[in-house]
Design a protein around this motif. Structure first.
Motif, mmCIF file in Angstrom:
data_model
loop_
_atom_site.group_PDB
_atom_site.id
_atom_site.type_symbol
_atom_site.label_atom_id
_atom_site.label_comp_id
_atom_site.label_asym_id
_atom_site.label_seq_id
_atom_site.Cartn_x
_atom_site.Cartn_y
_atom_site.Cartn_z
ATOM 1 N N GLU A 27 -0.568 19.849 7.973
ATOM 2 C CA GLU A 27 -1.069 20.212 9.298
ATOM 3 C C GLU A 27 0.075 20.550 10.254
ATOM 4 O O GLU A 27 -0.074 21.388 11.146
ATOM 5 N N LEU A 28 1.224 19.893 10.048
ATOM 6 C CA LEU A 28 2.383 20.117 10.904
ATOM 7 C C LEU A 28 3.269 21.256 10.400
ATOM 8 O O LEU A 28 4.264 21.610 11.040
ATOM 9 N N GLY A 29 2.918 21.815 9.243
ATOM 10 C CA GLY A 29 3.697 22.910 8.683
ATOM 11 C C GLY A 29 5.031 22.483 8.100
ATOM 12 O O GLY A 29 5.977 23.267 8.049
ATOM 13 N N ILE A 30 5.108 21.221 7.639
ATOM 14 C CA ILE A 30 6.341 20.702 7.055
ATOM 15 C C ILE A 30 6.200 20.684 5.532
ATOM 16 O O ILE A 30 5.221 20.163 4.999
ATOM 17 N N GLU A 31 7.181 21.246 4.849
ATOM 18 C CA GLU A 31 7.132 21.334 3.389
ATOM 19 C C GLU A 31 7.219 19.944 2.759
ATOM 20 O O GLU A 31 7.947 19.067 3.241
ATOM 21 N N THR A 32 6.473 19.724 1.675
ATOM 22 C CA THR A 32 6.565 18.475 0.929
ATOM 23 C C THR A 32 6.802 18.805 -0.540
ATOM 24 O O THR A 32 6.173 19.706 -1.101
ATOM 25 N N ARG A 33 7.770 18.110 -1.147
ATOM 26 C CA ARG A 33 8.105 18.349 -2.545
ATOM 27 C C ARG A 33 8.157 17.032 -3.306
ATOM 28 O O ARG A 33 8.421 15.971 -2.729
ATOM 29 N N PHE A 34 7.860 17.114 -4.621
ATOM 30 C CA PHE A 34 7.924 15.949 -5.485
ATOM 31 C C PHE A 34 8.821 16.249 -6.676
ATOM 32 O O PHE A 34 8.835 17.367 -7.199
ATOM 33 N N ILE A 35 9.564 15.232 -7.117
ATOM 34 C CA ILE A 35 10.361 15.309 -8.335
ATOM 35 C C ILE A 35 10.021 14.097 -9.187
ATOM 36 O O ILE A 35 10.180 12.958 -8.731
ATOM 37 N N GLN A 36 9.499 14.339 -10.393
ATOM 38 C CA GLN A 36 9.100 13.259 -11.298
ATOM 39 C C GLN A 36 8.158 12.277 -10.616
ATOM 40 O O GLN A 36 8.267 11.064 -10.769
ATOM 41 N N GLY A 37 7.217 12.825 -9.852
ATOM 42 C CA GLY A 37 6.200 11.993 -9.228
ATOM 43 C C GLY A 37 6.633 11.287 -7.960
ATOM 44 O O GLY A 37 5.847 10.559 -7.357
ATOM 45 N N GLN A 38 7.895 11.482 -7.522
ATOM 46 C CA GLN A 38 8.382 10.828 -6.307
ATOM 47 C C GLN A 38 8.652 11.859 -5.219
ATOM 48 O O GLN A 38 9.185 12.935 -5.480
ATOM 49 N N HIS B 113 0.813 -1.212 0.000
ATOM 50 C CA HIS B 113 0.000 0.000 0.000
ATOM 51 C C HIS B 113 0.845 1.258 0.000
ATOM 52 O O HIS B 113 1.995 1.274 0.454
ATOM 53 N N GLY B 114 0.246 2.311 -0.531
ATOM 54 C CA GLY B 114 0.824 3.639 -0.416
ATOM 55 C C GLY B 114 0.111 4.396 0.685
ATOM 56 O O GLY B 114 -0.479 3.808 1.580
ATOM 57 N N GLY B 115 0.154 5.697 0.585
ATOM 58 C CA GLY B 115 -0.499 6.547 1.578
ATOM 59 C C GLY B 115 -0.078 7.983 1.410
ATOM 60 O O GLY B 115 -0.076 8.753 2.363
ATOM 61 N N GLY B 116 0.272 8.321 0.155
ATOM 62 C CA GLY B 116 0.830 9.636 -0.110
ATOM 63 C C GLY B 116 -0.061 10.796 0.302
ATOM 64 O O GLY B 116 0.417 11.785 0.876
ATOM 65 N N LYS B 117 -1.356 10.687 0.027
ATOM 66 C CA LYS B 117 -2.256 11.797 0.351
ATOM 67 C C LYS B 117 -2.364 12.002 1.860
ATOM 68 O O LYS B 117 -2.412 13.139 2.336
ATOM 69 N N SER B 118 -2.379 10.902 2.598
ATOM 70 C CA SER B 118 -2.443 11.007 4.062
ATOM 71 C C SER B 118 -1.166 11.621 4.618
ATOM 72 O O SER B 118 -1.195 12.410 5.565
ATOM 73 N N ILE B 119 -0.022 11.246 4.019
ATOM 74 C CA ILE B 119 1.248 11.815 4.453
ATOM 75 C C ILE B 119 1.271 13.313 4.168
ATOM 76 O O ILE B 119 1.637 14.125 5.034
ATOM 77 N N THR B 120 0.865 13.679 2.960
ATOM 78 C CA THR B 120 0.860 15.099 2.574
ATOM 79 C C THR B 120 -0.062 15.913 3.476
ATOM 80 O O THR B 120 0.274 17.035 3.890
ATOM 81 N N LYS B 121 -1.214 15.336 3.809
ATOM 82 C CA LYS B 121 -2.175 16.040 4.666
ATOM 83 C C LYS B 121 -1.588 16.300 6.045
ATOM 84 O O LYS B 121 -1.679 17.420 6.572
ATOM 85 N N LEU B 122 -0.965 15.282 6.639
ATOM 86 C CA LEU B 122 -0.400 15.458 7.975
ATOM 87 C C LEU B 122 0.789 16.417 7.942
ATOM 88 O O LEU B 122 0.958 17.240 8.853
ATOM 89 N N LEU B 123 1.601 16.331 6.895
ATOM 90 C CA LEU B 123 2.726 17.259 6.766
ATOM 91 C C LEU B 123 2.226 18.702 6.711
ATOM 92 O O LEU B 123 2.806 19.602 7.333
#
Length: 283
Positions: A74-85, A62-72
């Motif tokens: 909420e915590l004010g932590i930047e999230t970045r993607f390069i070529q979908g990763q 399983h993945g969980g990218g959207k849940s990770i992005t949502k919590l990040l």
């Protein structure tokens, strides 16, 4: 009466596929809307339980990218993607492992158990099932590349009659590293190869691979897929999915499928019917 006859005809259509795939390992990468909608969660669990009941050996990654992005967020932590990763900093790594191994993995296990399966959840850290190295480019941080898969760990789970549910977190092995976040598509591919899987299926939020006009392509060869990548018809988040399909096929998996997880019982429609519903990539 006609409705009952149609049900029987549907069951009879499935018989050759049940025979073909009985005792075979089938790896399912579970993600997208199918992992978020309560109704689709139930349908997915029912599909896995039925495949298991019919004698197949489903393995869920399983993945969980959207849940990770949502919590990040909420915590004010930047999230970045390069070529979908995802680019995984140390802070992102802590959140990713908490969400994937702690929250989502156990939710899927509980869901499968509620539908009558016997499911066991693990991450790649358990018994060093997955060992990884840092991704070649330092800009990805704690995003790793799988170096070693120990298939005997999952084989033992399967032989005991359980459905393995795997979170894509890898150990650092002899590096003494705290662990790596692994792209779930690529993790599913490496796991499928190590297990000698017959099929690998990726649940997505699109009908499959689309052409330049947005029309579904039902069947692709590796060469055709590579050409679509070069033309950028395949782009963004679909790139790691088709890369994972190609890696699995070159590693010995017979067929790779990208299917629409928003469709109820998409797994059964793809595996147990002649027409299928998504894109099949084969050698």
């Amino acid at each position: 009466m006609r409705h009952k006859i149609e049900i029987v005809q549907t069951l009879l259509e499935a018989v050759p596929y049940i025979r073909k795939f009985r005792d075979e390992v089938i790896v399912v990468k579970y993600g997208g809307s199918a992992q978020e909608s309560d109704e689709l969660k139930q349908k997915f669990a029912q599909d896995i339980v039925l495949l298991h009941t019919l004698g197949m050996k489903p393995v869920v990654v399983h993945g969980g990218g959207k849940s990770i992005t949502k919590l990040l967020s909420e915590l004010g932590i930047e999230t970045r993607f390069i070529q979908g990763q995802r680019v995984t900093s140390r802070e992102v790594m802590r959140v990713a492992e908490m969400v994937l191994s702690g929250e989502i993995n156990k939710e899927i296990v509980a869901l499968l158990n509620s539908q009558g399966a016997k499911a066991i959840g693990i991450s790649g850290k358990d018994a060093n099932f997955l060992e990884a190295l840092p991704k070649h480019s330092e800009q990805f941080g704690y995003t790793g590349v799988i170096e070693t898969v120990r298939p005997e760990i999952v084989f033992n789970i399967l032989e005991d009659g359980f459905v393995p549910v795997i979170a894509p977190i890898a150990s650092g092995g002899s590096l003494g590293h705290p662990g790596f976040n692994i792209n779930a598509d690529l993790a599913a591919s490496r796991i499928a190869v190590a297990l000698g899987a017959r099929k690998i299926l990726f649940l997505t939020d699109t009908p499959g691979v689309l052409d330049e006009k947005g029309k579904l392509i039902s069947l692709l060869s590796i060469e055709q897929t590579q050409r679509l990548k070069e033309e950028e018809t395949i782009h963004g988040g679909m790139v790691p999915k088709v890369d994972a399909c190609i890696e699995a096929l070159r590693g010995g998996v017979k067929k790779a499928h990208i299917i629409d997880g928003r469709v109820e019982h998409s797994l059964l429609l793809e595996i147990l019917t002649s027409s299928g519903i998504g894109t099949c990539i084969e050698l």
